[in-house]
Design a protein around this motif. Structure first.
Motif, short mmCIF file in Angstrom:
data_model
loop_
_atom_site.label_atom_id
_atom_site.label_comp_id
_atom_site.label_asym_id
_atom_site.label_seq_id
_atom_site.Cartn_x
_atom_site.Cartn_y
_atom_site.Cartn_z
N PRO A 6 10.52 5.34 7.50
CA PRO A 6 9.18 5.00 7.03
C PRO A 6 8.97 3.48 7.00
O PRO A 6 9.89 2.73 6.70
CB PRO A 6 9.13 5.57 5.61
CG PRO A 6 10.56 5.63 5.18
CD PRO A 6 11.36 5.87 6.44
N SER A 7 7.78 3.07 7.35
CA SER A 7 7.49 1.64 7.33
C SER A 7 7.30 1.19 5.89
O SER A 7 6.85 1.96 5.04
CB SER A 7 6.22 1.36 8.13
OG SER A 7 5.10 1.86 7.43
N PRO A 8 7.65 -0.07 5.62
CA PRO A 8 7.42 -0.60 4.27
C PRO A 8 5.95 -0.50 3.86
O PRO A 8 5.63 -0.28 2.70
CB PRO A 8 7.86 -2.06 4.38
CG PRO A 8 8.81 -2.10 5.53
CD PRO A 8 8.33 -1.02 6.48
N GLN A 9 5.04 -0.63 4.84
CA GLN A 9 3.61 -0.54 4.54
C GLN A 9 3.25 0.87 4.04
O GLN A 9 2.43 1.02 3.14
CB GLN A 9 2.77 -0.88 5.77
CG GLN A 9 2.87 -2.32 6.21
CD GLN A 9 4.04 -2.59 7.16
OE1 GLN A 9 4.88 -1.73 7.41
NE2 GLN A 9 4.11 -3.80 7.66
N LEU A 10 3.86 1.88 4.63
CA LEU A 10 3.60 3.25 4.23
C LEU A 10 4.14 3.50 2.82
O LEU A 10 3.46 4.11 1.99
CB LEU A 10 4.25 4.21 5.24
CG LEU A 10 3.72 5.62 5.33
CD1 LEU A 10 2.20 5.67 5.40
CD2 LEU A 10 4.31 6.32 6.55
N VAL A 11 5.33 3.00 2.54
CA VAL A 11 5.91 3.12 1.20
C VAL A 11 5.01 2.41 0.19
O VAL A 11 4.69 2.96 -0.87
CB VAL A 11 7.34 2.55 1.16
CG1 VAL A 11 7.86 2.44 -0.27
CG2 VAL A 11 8.28 3.43 2.00
N ASP A 12 4.55 1.21 0.53
CA ASP A 12 3.67 0.45 -0.36
C ASP A 12 2.35 1.18 -0.61
O ASP A 12 1.84 1.20 -1.72
CB ASP A 12 3.37 -0.94 0.22
CG ASP A 12 4.59 -1.86 0.17
OD1 ASP A 12 5.58 -1.53 -0.51
OD2 ASP A 12 4.55 -2.91 0.84
N ALA A 13 1.81 1.80 0.46
CA ALA A 13 0.54 2.52 0.32
C ALA A 13 0.71 3.71 -0.62
O ALA A 13 -0.16 3.97 -1.47
CB ALA A 13 0.05 2.98 1.69
N ILE A 14 1.81 4.43 -0.50
CA ILE A 14 2.06 5.58 -1.38
C ILE A 14 2.21 5.09 -2.82
O ILE A 14 1.61 5.64 -3.74
CB ILE A 14 3.30 6.37 -0.93
CG1 ILE A 14 3.01 7.06 0.42
CG2 ILE A 14 3.71 7.40 -1.98
CD1 ILE A 14 4.22 7.66 1.09
N CYS A 15 2.99 4.03 -3.02
CA CYS A 15 3.19 3.49 -4.37
C CYS A 15 1.87 3.03 -4.99
O CYS A 15 1.64 3.23 -6.18
CB CYS A 15 4.18 2.33 -4.33
SG CYS A 15 5.88 2.84 -3.98
N ALA A 16 1.00 2.45 -4.17
CA ALA A 16 -0.29 1.98 -4.67
C ALA A 16 -1.19 3.14 -5.09
O ALA A 16 -2.03 2.99 -5.98
CB ALA A 16 -0.99 1.13 -3.60
N ASP A 30 9.26 2.42 -5.85
CA ASP A 30 9.70 1.99 -4.53
C ASP A 30 10.13 3.21 -3.73
O ASP A 30 9.91 4.35 -4.16
CB ASP A 30 10.82 0.95 -4.63
CG ASP A 30 12.08 1.47 -5.32
OD1 ASP A 30 12.26 2.71 -5.41
OD2 ASP A 30 12.89 0.65 -5.74
N ALA A 31 10.75 2.99 -2.58
CA ALA A 31 11.12 4.10 -1.70
C ALA A 31 12.05 5.10 -2.36
O ALA A 31 12.06 6.27 -2.02
CB ALA A 31 11.76 3.55 -0.42
#
Length: 89
Positions: A6-16, A30-31
Motif C-alpha cells: 500500500p502507498s503511504p498516501q493510501l494509508v494516510d487517506a484511510i487514517c484521515a 498508522d499502517a
C-alpha cells in the motif's frame, strides 16, 4: 500471489477518514493500527470507510472479495484497496 504494497498516501487517506467514519477522535493511527480490535470498526463502519475512501480519492474499489481479514489493520485495508481498484468505465 503477493499482496500489493500500500502507498503511504493510501494509508494516510484511510487514517484521515477514521474519525469521520467512527465519529470520534482517532490519534496516532498508522499502517499497523488494528481496525477491529483497537478501534472497534464493524462491518457497517468498515463499508462506510471504503465508500468514503472511494469518494475522497475518486476511486472505484471492488468490494466483492472484501472480507474481515482485510480490516485487520489500516495497512491490510490499504493493501486490499491497492489490489482491487476497478478501471474507470
Amino acid at each position: 500471489m503477493t499482496s500489493p504494497v500500500p502507498s503511504p498516501q493510501l494509508v494516510d487517506a484511510i487514517c484521515a477518514l477514521l474519525p469521520v467514519v467512527l465519529k470520534r477522535e482517532v490519534t496516532g493511527a498508522d499502517a499497523d493500527t488494528a481496525l477491529l480490535d483497537a478501534l472497534g470498526l464493524n462491518s457497517t463502519t468498515g463499508l462506510e470507510l471504503v465508500l468514503e475512501l472511494e469518494e475522497r480519492l475518486g476511486l472505484e474499489i471492488s468490494v466483492e472479495d472484501l472480507g474481515r481479514d482485510d480490516f485487520t489493520t489500516v495497512g491490510s485495508l490499504a493493501a486490499y484497496v491497492a489490489g482491487n481498484l476497478l478501471a474507470d468505465a
